[in-house]
Design a protein around this motif. Structure first.
Motif, PDB file in Angstrom:
ATOM      1  N   ILE A 154      40.080  24.951  29.372  1.00 49.45           N
ATOM      2  CA  ILE A 154      40.644  25.894  30.344  1.00 49.45           C
ATOM      3  C   ILE A 154      42.010  25.374  30.773  1.00 49.45           C
ATOM      4  O   ILE A 154      42.195  24.167  30.986  1.00 49.45           O
ATOM      5  CB  ILE A 154      39.703  26.063  31.555  1.00 49.45           C
ATOM      6  N   ASP A 155      42.949  26.273  30.876  1.00 47.80           N
ATOM      7  CA  ASP A 155      44.313  25.905  31.235  1.00 47.80           C
ATOM      8  C   ASP A 155      44.323  25.125  32.545  1.00 47.80           C
ATOM      9  O   ASP A 155      43.755  25.566  33.553  1.00 47.80           O
ATOM     10  CB  ASP A 155      45.157  27.182  31.362  1.00 47.80           C
ATOM     11  N   ASN A 156      44.972  23.951  32.530  1.00 45.19           N
ATOM     12  CA  ASN A 156      45.041  23.045  33.688  1.00 45.19           C
ATOM     13  C   ASN A 156      43.675  22.503  34.101  1.00 45.19           C
ATOM     14  O   ASN A 156      43.527  21.950  35.188  1.00 45.19           O
ATOM     15  CB  ASN A 156      45.706  23.719  34.886  1.00 45.19           C
ATOM     16  N   ARG A 157      42.652  22.718  33.246  1.00 53.16           N
ATOM     17  CA  ARG A 157      41.316  22.136  33.387  1.00 53.16           C
ATOM     18  C   ARG A 157      40.505  22.669  34.564  1.00 53.16           C
ATOM     19  O   ARG A 157      39.282  22.688  34.514  1.00 53.16           O
ATOM     20  CB  ARG A 157      41.383  20.599  33.484  1.00 53.16           C
ATOM     21  N   THR A 158      41.122  23.124  35.632  1.00 48.43           N
ATOM     22  CA  THR A 158      40.383  23.570  36.812  1.00 48.43           C
ATOM     23  C   THR A 158      40.911  24.915  37.287  1.00 48.43           C
ATOM     24  O   THR A 158      42.121  25.092  37.459  1.00 48.43           O
ATOM     25  CB  THR A 158      40.507  22.549  37.965  1.00 48.43           C
ATOM     26  N   LYS A 159      39.991  25.874  37.500  1.00 52.72           N
ATOM     27  CA  LYS A 159      40.350  27.181  38.032  1.00 52.72           C
ATOM     28  C   LYS A 159      39.278  27.631  39.030  1.00 52.72           C
ATOM     29  O   LYS A 159      38.125  27.217  38.964  1.00 52.72           O
ATOM     30  CB  LYS A 159      40.499  28.216  36.921  1.00 52.72           C
ATOM     31  N   GLN A 160      39.693  28.534  39.939  1.00 56.13           N
ATOM     32  CA  GLN A 160      38.783  29.009  40.981  1.00 56.13           C
ATOM     33  C   GLN A 160      39.140  30.441  41.349  1.00 56.13           C
ATOM     34  O   GLN A 160      40.302  30.834  41.320  1.00 56.13           O
ATOM     35  CB  GLN A 160      38.888  28.111  42.221  1.00 56.13           C
ATOM     36  N   GLN A 161      38.121  31.221  41.658  1.00 55.83           N
ATOM     37  CA  GLN A 161      38.350  32.548  42.221  1.00 55.83           C
ATOM     38  C   GLN A 161      37.292  32.833  43.281  1.00 55.83           C
ATOM     39  O   GLN A 161      36.159  32.347  43.206  1.00 55.83           O
ATOM     40  CB  GLN A 161      38.342  33.629  41.141  1.00 55.83           C
ATOM     41  N   SER A 162      37.680  33.627  44.272  1.00 60.28           N
ATOM     42  CA  SER A 162      36.779  33.976  45.371  1.00 60.28           C
ATOM     43  C   SER A 162      36.791  35.485  45.568  1.00 60.28           C
ATOM     44  O   SER A 162      37.780  36.159  45.282  1.00 60.28           O
ATOM     45  CB  SER A 162      37.205  33.277  46.666  1.00 60.28           C
ATOM     46  N   ASP A 163      35.688  35.992  46.086  1.00 60.87           N
ATOM     47  CA  ASP A 163      35.559  37.422  46.327  1.00 60.87           C
ATOM     48  C   ASP A 163      34.858  37.621  47.669  1.00 60.87           C
ATOM     49  O   ASP A 163      33.822  36.992  47.935  1.00 60.87           O
ATOM     50  CB  ASP A 163      34.758  38.085  45.207  1.00 60.87           C
TER      51      ASP A 163
END
Length: 675
Positions: free
Chosen positions: A446-455
């Motif tokens: 995954i690009d930059n190793r870490t991703k997050q999303q919230s809803d």
């Protein structure tokens, strides 16, 4: 002294006389008491009639009625039991009457999508229920096996990624998988591996076809599959040990305990599933005694070992309920490679390890004014590890390979909470709620190793009932996503009772349901930020993706008829789903053979389903036929491609030896797909 004994004799006579003036109602099979049954007594000589009910212990008290040495006709009526009628000449001793249960399926309770649990027939949604009885009949070990017998659901299998399900023509990415209302995370190639979801602690499975985005948010465009676990038991202690063997090399064991301690109902379930792999030259029920070195190490179907444990505590406090739940899952898949030429002394072996652990708190309460509160808070953790080894088959030395993409650790975490409050407004029920989740992904691909999303979302629905014939349920959902703008999601469900008549022993009804639902699916973190480039792959994500949207229309007609010894159910339904901004993996560069995720224009799915069930005494039969079509508008000369499915099930109970004969069959027509 004579006076003392006379008092004792009179007291004993009174006690015996009082006890004699009772009729005990009991279940024929379990011998348990049947409370609150209605009875009619007619004295033939005087034509007098008396109407009585059994108390909480199943007793009908006759002490206030002078029927000694009289001939009476007794009628007993109780829902779920065959009506009883008999002529009793003398009632001068305690009488026990055993009632037979109706040979029919009592309508089950629906939880998914409802503000409060309701009977399936009264639910405004078209719901499929797979009960524990069918799970046991099919000896299903996991969710893949039980869903293989359902129409409108098509399964696929990958030896590494596992099994997945598409629903009503939409891929598994558009199907919301939940356990007790909590989403299951850890999608590989957009799908949940159904073989990782065990059924040994499952009470039932509820399936709603079509978008349920208003209440459950993203990933519910195709439908919702909600797995409901066991939480209560009639007995204070239930213990069960199961062993399962299959000729293809499957060996499963399971141990479960469900017991009650004061206000606590504790449930413990643990087990091991093992599959030793399969290759074409293997023989069933045969163990090879001598093997040539390394000739059997490679198998088309990979060996798999699973361990699982679930713990729950159901605490009842007056009209409130608190459930504490936790489960753990560990899986290892071995992919041993073929010995490599020219000397066949080395091989490349891959190992895939999956770890899941989930924790949940669920609080429900019924307030004095019949309002209801339901709050869920959960944490889900998913970890998948891939390791590749260079194996020296002569020295048995192995080392990790150093090719890019051979070693990978992917971790997904989700924190979620959903709460609802339901109450009365103008004699109708409304439900208001919130839905919050945060998902985090950690991976080398995954690009930059870490991703997050919230809803963050809120939803509102209002259930309108008109003269006990019409039910109208408009709903709406507002949401905010941390990565892109999300639309307002409406839905409208209508049910009309065309006919409804109930007597003491029969029930006939006909309902028609019409619904419109707006569906949406937010792009996953992998679709947005994947960067998977090695010697075998060249896949990159697309951070400019838009959410998928759909307009779903459904029409269904249901007929139910219940008699003392039989039950007949028939339904016919049709649907049309118009999907926009469909996300697909597309070849974007022929020179570098690079793939990426793109929003294609739109697609349509449509279809019809006919389902017939008939139960008569010990016999049960079910026939279901569906016809589903797909249409992608990006094809130059688009046309609808249809595929058929059919299911036929048969079951017969042999009561004398407490056994059953079961037949389950499904026909899957050729499935079209576009590239």
């Amino acid at each position: 002294m004579r006076s003392y004994w006379s008092y004792i004799v009179v007291a004993l006579f009174f006690i015996c006389h009082t006890k004699a003036q009772t009729i005990q109602l009991s279940d024929e099979y379990t011998h348990s008491p049947i409370p609150f049954a209605t009875s009619e007594l007619q004295v033939l000589s005087t034509h007098e009639r008396y109407y009585l009910k059994s108390d909480s212990t199943g007793l009908i008290h006759l002490s206030n009625i002078n029927i000694n040495h009289q001939t009476i006709v007794l009628h007993v009526f109780c829902f779920g039991y065959v009506p009883y009628k008999d002529t009793l000449k003398v009632i001068n001793h305690p009488t026990i009457i055993y009632l037979k249960k109706l040979e029919k399926t009592i309508d089950e309770i629906v939880i998914t999508g409802e503000a409060i649990p309701v009977e399936k027939e009264k639910s405004i949604y078209q719901v499929k229920i797979i009960g524990e009885e069918k799970i046991n009949k099919m000896a299903s070990q996991n969710l893949r096996e039980i869903l293989s017998n359902e129409t409108n659901i098509r399964l696929s299998q990958d030896n590494i990624l596992g099994s997945s399900a598409s629903m009503m023509g939409l891929s598994g990415q558009a199907v919301k998988m939940m356990i007790d209302g909590v989403p299951v995370i850890g999608r590989l190639n957009g799908n949940i591996d159904l073989s990782q979801i065990n059924l040994n602690n499952v009470q039932k499975i509820e399936i709603i076809e079509g978008p349920m985005a208003v209440k459950y948010g993203t990933d519910a465009m195709g439908g919702v599959i909600n797995i409901i676990t066991k939480k209560t038991s009639k007995n204070k202690l239930n213990a069960k040990i199961l062993a399962y063997y299959e000729s293809n090399g499957t060996y499963n064991t399971n141990i479960s305990f469900l017991f009650t301690i004061k206000k606590h109902r504790l449930n413990i379930c643990t087990g091991r599933n093992f599959f030793d792999g399969w290759r074409p030259d293997e023989k069933s029920f045969y163990v090879e005694k001598t093997k040539m070195a390394d000739t059997t190490r490679y198998k088309i179907w990979k060996p798999k070992e699973q361990y699982y444990l679930s713990l729950s505590d159901n605490i009842q406090i007056k009209k409130a309920n608190l459930i504490l739940y936790s489960d753990f899952f560990d899986e290892t898949i071995e992919d041993k490679g073929k010995p490599r030429s020219p000397y066949y002394e080395t091989a490349i072996d891959n190992f895939y390890k999956t770890w899941r652990d989930n924790q949940k708190i669920n609080f429900t309460a019924s307030l004095p004014n019949k309002d209801n509160i339901d709050i869920i808070a959960a944490r889900n953790y998913y970890k998948r590890l891939k390791n590749s080894y260079y194996n020296e088959l002569t020295t048995l030395e192995k080392n990790l390979t150093n090719n890019k993409g051979d070693q990978d650790t992917s971790i997904y975490q989700m924190y979620m909470s959903r709460g609802t409050y339901s109450s009365k407004l103008f004699s109708n029920t409304y439900e208001i709620g919130y839905d919050i989740y945060t998902e985090m992904a950690y991976s080398s691909i995954i690009d930059n190793r870490t991703k997050q999303q919230s809803d963050f979302a809120g939803f509102l629905s209002y259930n309108i009932e008109l003269k006990n014939k019409f039910k109208i349920k408009p709903s709406i959902r507002w949401s905010y996503n941390s990565l892109y703008q999300t639309p307002i999601i409406p839905s409208l469900h209508i049910m009309h009772a065309l006919y409804n008549q109930t007597t003491d022993s029969t029930h006939t009804s006909m309902n028609i349901r019409l619904s419109y639902s707006r569906g949406f699916r937010t792009p996953s973190l992998k679709e947005l930020f994947l960067n998977f480039i090695d010697i075998n792959h060249n896949i990159v994500g697309n951070s400019q993706l838009n959410p998928e949207l759909s307009n779903f229309y459904n029409l269904s007609l249901n007929f139910n008829s219940s008699q003392p010894h039989s039950e007949f159910n028939a339904s016919i339904s049709s649907f049309y789903n118009n999907v926009f901004n469909l996300i697909q993996l597309v070849l974007t560069n022929n020179t570098s053979n690079q793939y990426s995720y793109l929003n294609i224009d739109k697609m349509n799915t449509m279809g019809a389903n006919i389902n017939i069930k008939y139960n008569y005494r010990s016999l049960q039969a079910n026939l279901s036929v569906s016809y589903i079509g797909l249409n992608y508008y990006t094809v130059s000369q688009s046309s609808v491609l249809f595929y058929p499915e059919s299911v036929f099930n048969f079951s017969y109970k042999i009561k004398k030896i407490n056994s059953q004969i079961n037949l389950f069959s499904k026909y899957n027509g050729k499935l079209p797909y576009y590239t």
